[in-house]
Design an enzyme around this catalytic site. Structure first.
Site, PDB file in Angstrom:
ATOM      1  N   ARG A  37       0.825  -1.216   0.000  1.00 40.20           N
ATOM      2  CA  ARG A  37       0.000   0.000   0.000  1.00 40.20           C
ATOM      3  C   ARG A  37       0.859   1.266   0.000  1.00 40.20           C
ATOM      4  O   ARG A  37       0.432   2.306  -0.505  1.00 40.20           O
ATOM      5  CB  ARG A  37      -0.976  -0.009   1.176  1.00 40.20           C
ATOM      6  CG  ARG A  37      -2.154  -0.945   0.932  1.00 40.20           C
ATOM      7  CD  ARG A  37      -3.135  -0.914   2.073  1.00 40.20           C
ATOM      8  NE  ARG A  37      -4.337  -1.671   1.731  1.00 40.20           N
ATOM      9  CZ  ARG A  37      -5.332  -1.906   2.589  1.00 40.20           C
ATOM     10  NH1 ARG A  37      -5.263  -1.448   3.822  1.00 40.20           N
ATOM     11  NH2 ARG A  37      -6.388  -2.586   2.207  1.00 40.20           N
ATOM     12  N   LYS A 199     -17.663 -18.314   3.145  1.00 40.16           N
ATOM     13  CA  LYS A 199     -19.091 -18.229   3.450  1.00 40.16           C
ATOM     14  C   LYS A 199     -19.912 -17.521   2.392  1.00 40.16           C
ATOM     15  O   LYS A 199     -19.532 -16.456   1.900  1.00 40.16           O
ATOM     16  CB  LYS A 199     -19.272 -17.488   4.774  1.00 40.16           C
ATOM     17  CG  LYS A 199     -18.807 -18.294   5.952  1.00 40.16           C
ATOM     18  CD  LYS A 199     -19.053 -17.543   7.235  1.00 40.16           C
ATOM     19  CE  LYS A 199     -18.816 -18.433   8.445  1.00 40.16           C
ATOM     20  NZ  LYS A 199     -19.012 -17.672   9.680  1.00 40.16           N
ATOM     21  N   GLY A 379     -12.325  -4.725   1.782  1.00 42.20           N
ATOM     22  CA  GLY A 379     -13.758  -4.446   1.895  1.00 42.20           C
ATOM     23  C   GLY A 379     -14.290  -3.531   0.796  1.00 42.20           C
ATOM     24  O   GLY A 379     -15.409  -3.724   0.308  1.00 42.20           O
TER      25      GLY A 379
HETATM   26  C1  3PG Z   1      -8.761  -2.130   4.934  1.00 39.87           C
HETATM   27  O1  3PG Z   1      -7.642  -2.500   5.306  1.00 39.87           O
HETATM   28  O2  3PG Z   1      -9.615  -2.897   4.465  1.00 39.87           O
HETATM   29  C2  3PG Z   1      -9.055  -0.675   4.981  1.00 39.87           C
HETATM   30  O3  3PG Z   1      -7.951   0.016   5.440  1.00 39.87           O
HETATM   31  C3  3PG Z   1     -10.284  -0.377   5.807  1.00 39.87           C
HETATM   32  O4  3PG Z   1     -10.088  -0.695   7.154  1.00 39.87           O
HETATM   33  P1  3PG Z   1     -11.349  -0.867   8.103  1.00 39.87           P
HETATM   34  O5  3PG Z   1     -12.029  -2.131   7.658  1.00 39.87           O
HETATM   35  O6  3PG Z   1     -10.826  -0.937   9.501  1.00 39.87           O
HETATM   36  O7  3PG Z   1     -12.256   0.330   7.880  1.00 39.87           O
HETATM   37 MG    MG Z   2     -11.178  -4.191   6.440  1.00 39.29          MG
END
Ligand code: 3PG
Ligand code: MG
Length: 406
Positions: A37, A199, A379
């Site tokens: 990243r 899942k 996510g």
């Molecule tokens: C991740 O690593 O998926 C992002 O930085 C978001 O982090 P979070 O799920 O704690 O919001």
């Molecule tokens: Mg996350």
């Protein structure tokens, strides 16, 4: 195509630019263990620094829930960022707002970097608080969001701040959105999606969206077992969600209506337990022994998936096909990933991957560099596959409509 400003639209010389990055990187014993990243933010940082901006890095790390915690400080990232930009001076500010931040930023020269302490040490960040966003915006002249992987969070540094300063997408944000759009919004067809993982319940919205958008849906991992169960097959002791069988059937019906072909493994690798070197057997999916666990797609299924991909032009990949962390249950994932990489190399297939375990699985197969694009997002990639509008992207689009660049 999304409409937002980019670095091309900003004149940054002599300005202080607040850059939202996602430096929520893997760390162990106070050291960064994967710098992906950080490296992926470099094109944006380089361009701004070279153009004579003072660059202030904003990031979250972990989930400290509004409390300052030593174990979630961003300070241990300093050596990794310095190693990535060895010719640039970096200062660390022990807070992300107020005079501790102000003083360090004032000391920094044009063409140098400031890293602010974890945004989530303040509860205003996750609350998308106006006062907290005001305090952040007071620190700079321009805002750049290069954190696609945090774009699914309507937090102050992602949303409210974009409404307070002239705002633009960074190069990584831009690249992520361009590739994702190429994969699902405007793709070369036929499009295949490969979705694996444990899942069904965590990927319902994603599967529901994908069956409407792709011609072929390849389902693997533990979630395939739930689909097999939904088709009346016995999956022995395998991981599956019995209460999701009706939902899985509904997804299969919707796929049929939409003309999406759903591919489940025709054969599987089983064992008595998920252990390295466990005695394994291969059987047809309808013949899984009652005392066995399905742990990977079988050799026939692997060959069939590869053959079907030969006639596709685009592949979106999320999740592993088997329990890839434990050998030999990595075989299907590794073989399909390598075949997809070969098709990519010869220009026959556009391959876009992201989300959760996906990058680890592709790295394990040695092909992360050979896909057309691998997203930095977990996510956010999943929510994008669900067809959701991401707050961080919406904020940039609205900023482009509402505010002119100073
Ligand atoms: C991740 O690593 O998926 C992002 O930085 C978001 O982090 P979070 O799920 O704690 O919001
Ligand atoms: Mg996350």
């Amino acid at each position: 195509m999304t409409r937002f400003r980019t670095l091309d639209d900003l004149s940054v010389a002599g300005k202080t630019v607040l850059v939202r990055v996602d430096f929520n990187v893997p760390m162990k014993d106070g050291r960064v263990t994967d710098t992906t990243r950080i490296e992926r933010a470099l094109p944006t940082l380089r361009q701004l620094l070279d153009a004579g901006a003072k660059v202030v890095l904003l990031s979250h790390f972990g989930r400290p829930k509004g409390v300052a915690r030593d174990d979630m400080s961003l300070k241990p990232l300093v050596p990794a960022i310095e190693a990535a930009l060895p010719d640039v001076t970096l200062r660390f500010a022990p807070d992300c707002v107020g005079s501790p931040a102000r003083e360090v930023i004032d000391q920094a020269a044009a063409g140098s970097l400031v890293l602010l302490e974890n945004l989530r040490f303040h509860c205003g960040e996750e609350k998308n608080g106006g006062d907290f966003a005001d305090a952040l915006s007071a620190l700079g002249n321009l805002y750049v969001n290069d954190a696609f992987s945090a774009a699914h969070r309507a937090h102050a540094s992602v949303d409210a701040l974009a409404r307070r300063l002239p705002a633009a997408a960074g190069r990584l944000m831009q690249a992520e959105l361009e590739h994702l759009s190429q994969a699902l919004e405007n793709p070369a067809r036929p499009v295949a999606a490969l979705v694996g993982g444990a899942k069904v319940s965590t990927k319902l919205a994603l599967l529901g969206n994908l069956v409407e958008r792709v011609e072929l849906l390849i389902v693997g991992g533990g979630m395939a077992n739930t689909f097999l169960l939904a088709q009346g097959l016995d999956v022995g002791k395998s991981l599956c969600e019995r209460d999701m069988a009706a939902t899985a059937r509904d997804i299969l019906d919707r796929a049929e209506e939409a003309g999406c072909d759903v591919m489940l493994p025709s054969d599987v690798v089983t064992a008595g337990a998920l252990e390295p070197g466990a005695a394994t057997a291969v059987c047809a999916t309808r013949d899984v022994p009652v005392d066995s666990l399905i742990l990977d797609a079988g050799p026939q299924a692997t060959a069939e998936i590869i053959q079907r991909l030969e006639s596709c032009k685009t592949l979106v990949w999320n999740g592993p096909l088997g329990a890839f962390e434990v050998e030999p249950f990595d075989r299907a994932t590794v073989e399909v990933a390598r075949a997809a990489a070969d098709m990519t190399a010869s220009g026959r297939l556009l391959t876009v991957a992201g989300g959760g375990d996906t990058v680890a699985a592709l790295s394990h197969a040695g092909v992360a560099e050979r896909f057309s694009y691998v997203s930095t997002a977990g996510g956010a990639f999943l929510e994008w596959l669900e067809g959701k509008r991401l707050p961080g992207v919406v904020a940039l689009e609205q900023a482009a409509q509402e505010r002119s660049v100073a």
